[in-house]
Scaffold this motif. Structure first.
Motif, short mmCIF file in Angstrom:
data_model
loop_
_atom_site.label_atom_id
_atom_site.label_comp_id
_atom_site.label_asym_id
_atom_site.label_seq_id
_atom_site.Cartn_x
_atom_site.Cartn_y
_atom_site.Cartn_z
N LEU A 189 37.62 31.77 36.20
CA LEU A 189 38.68 31.79 37.20
C LEU A 189 38.25 32.58 38.44
N VAL A 190 37.65 33.72 38.22
CA VAL A 190 37.19 34.55 39.34
C VAL A 190 36.09 33.84 40.12
N LEU A 192 46.21 36.75 41.24
CA LEU A 192 45.26 37.82 40.90
C LEU A 192 43.82 37.42 41.25
N SER A 193 43.46 36.18 40.97
CA SER A 193 42.09 35.74 41.31
C SER A 193 41.91 35.66 42.82
N TYR A 194 42.96 35.28 43.55
CA TYR A 194 42.91 35.26 45.01
C TYR A 194 42.68 36.68 45.53
N LEU A 195 43.44 37.64 44.99
CA LEU A 195 43.29 39.03 45.43
C LEU A 195 41.91 39.57 45.11
N ASN A 242 37.88 43.87 44.37
CA ASN A 242 38.31 45.03 43.61
C ASN A 242 38.34 44.66 42.12
N PRO A 243 37.54 45.33 41.28
CA PRO A 243 37.48 44.98 39.86
C PRO A 243 38.81 45.18 39.13
N TYR A 297 41.59 43.82 39.83
CA TYR A 297 42.24 42.52 39.68
C TYR A 297 41.61 41.70 38.55
N SER A 298 40.32 41.83 38.39
CA SER A 298 39.64 41.14 37.29
C SER A 298 40.13 41.69 35.96
N ARG A 299 40.28 43.00 35.87
CA ARG A 299 40.78 43.62 34.64
C ARG A 299 42.23 43.20 34.38
N GLU A 300 43.03 43.08 35.46
CA GLU A 300 44.42 42.65 35.30
C GLU A 300 44.49 41.22 34.78
N ILE A 301 43.59 40.36 35.24
CA ILE A 301 43.55 38.99 34.74
C ILE A 301 43.29 39.02 33.23
N PHE A 302 42.32 39.81 32.82
CA PHE A 302 41.99 39.88 31.40
C PHE A 302 43.15 40.45 30.59
#
Length: 183
Positions: A101-102, A146-149, A155-156, A158-163
């Motif tokens: 996604l990212v 979240l992937s857009y942000l 900023n990692p 957002y990646s952690r929030e996706i997970f």
């Protein structure tokens, strides 16, 4: 969605761990394995081997086991050896979807910049469609946002929030699927 060679190798390693766990099961439990008789016999024979011969045989059996449904095998191992292998597989699946996604968001941002197009938080994603089939309860807008942000800021967080979001949805799905069995 195309799977990278690295991801293919990781998935094969997971199946190899599954085969190693199967081989370590007692013969009477292994006799219940939902695989063809000849494969079951090979698993039983491999359990008797030692050292590098056993490792080669496990790699060979990994190729054979890939052709069969793995969920039942993970369930069999989980009942007798613990749920860690299955949980690890689920974790890797979520990591794969997060990364896909990212990466798709980064690529979409690059294409939009190249073509001088506007790009917003609610962008269309092939990965989200695939993910919706895997986890129907997800909110596509939350994940696309979240992937857009992440793609805008790198900023990692957002990646952690996706997970975290994916793991929470998966746990909710597992809890709701267990409730009818308990009742």
């Amino acid at each position: 969605m195309q799977i990278s060679r690295s991801e293919q190798k990781r998935r094969i390693k997971e199946i190899e761990k599954l085969v190693s766990e199967l081989v370590a099961l007692p013969p009477q439990v292994l006799g219940q394995a939902p695989v063809p008789e000849e494969l079951r016999e090979m698993l039983l024979e491999t359990a008797k081997l030692q050292g590098s011969v056993k490792q080669r045989q496990v790699k060979y059996l990994t190729k054979l086991v890939q052709e069969h449904p793995l969920e039942d095998l993970y369930a069999l191992v989980g009942r007798h050896r613990g749920k860690t292998l299955s949980a690890q597989k689920q974790l890797h699946t979520l990591e794969f979807y997060r990364d896909a996604l990212v990466n798709e968001a980064l690529e979409k941002q690059r294409i939009c910049r190249q073509n001088n197009e506007e790009w917003g938080e609610s962008w269309a994603s092939d990965t989200l469609i695939d993910l919706k089939n895997h986890l129907p309860e997800i909110d596509e807008l939350t994940l696309s946002r979240l992937s857009y942000l992440f793609s805008r800021t790198r900023n990692p967080r957002y990646s952690r929030e996706i997970f975290r979001y994916l793991r929470a949805v998966q746990e909710l799905q597992q809890r709701s699927s267990r409730r009818p069995e308990e009742a």
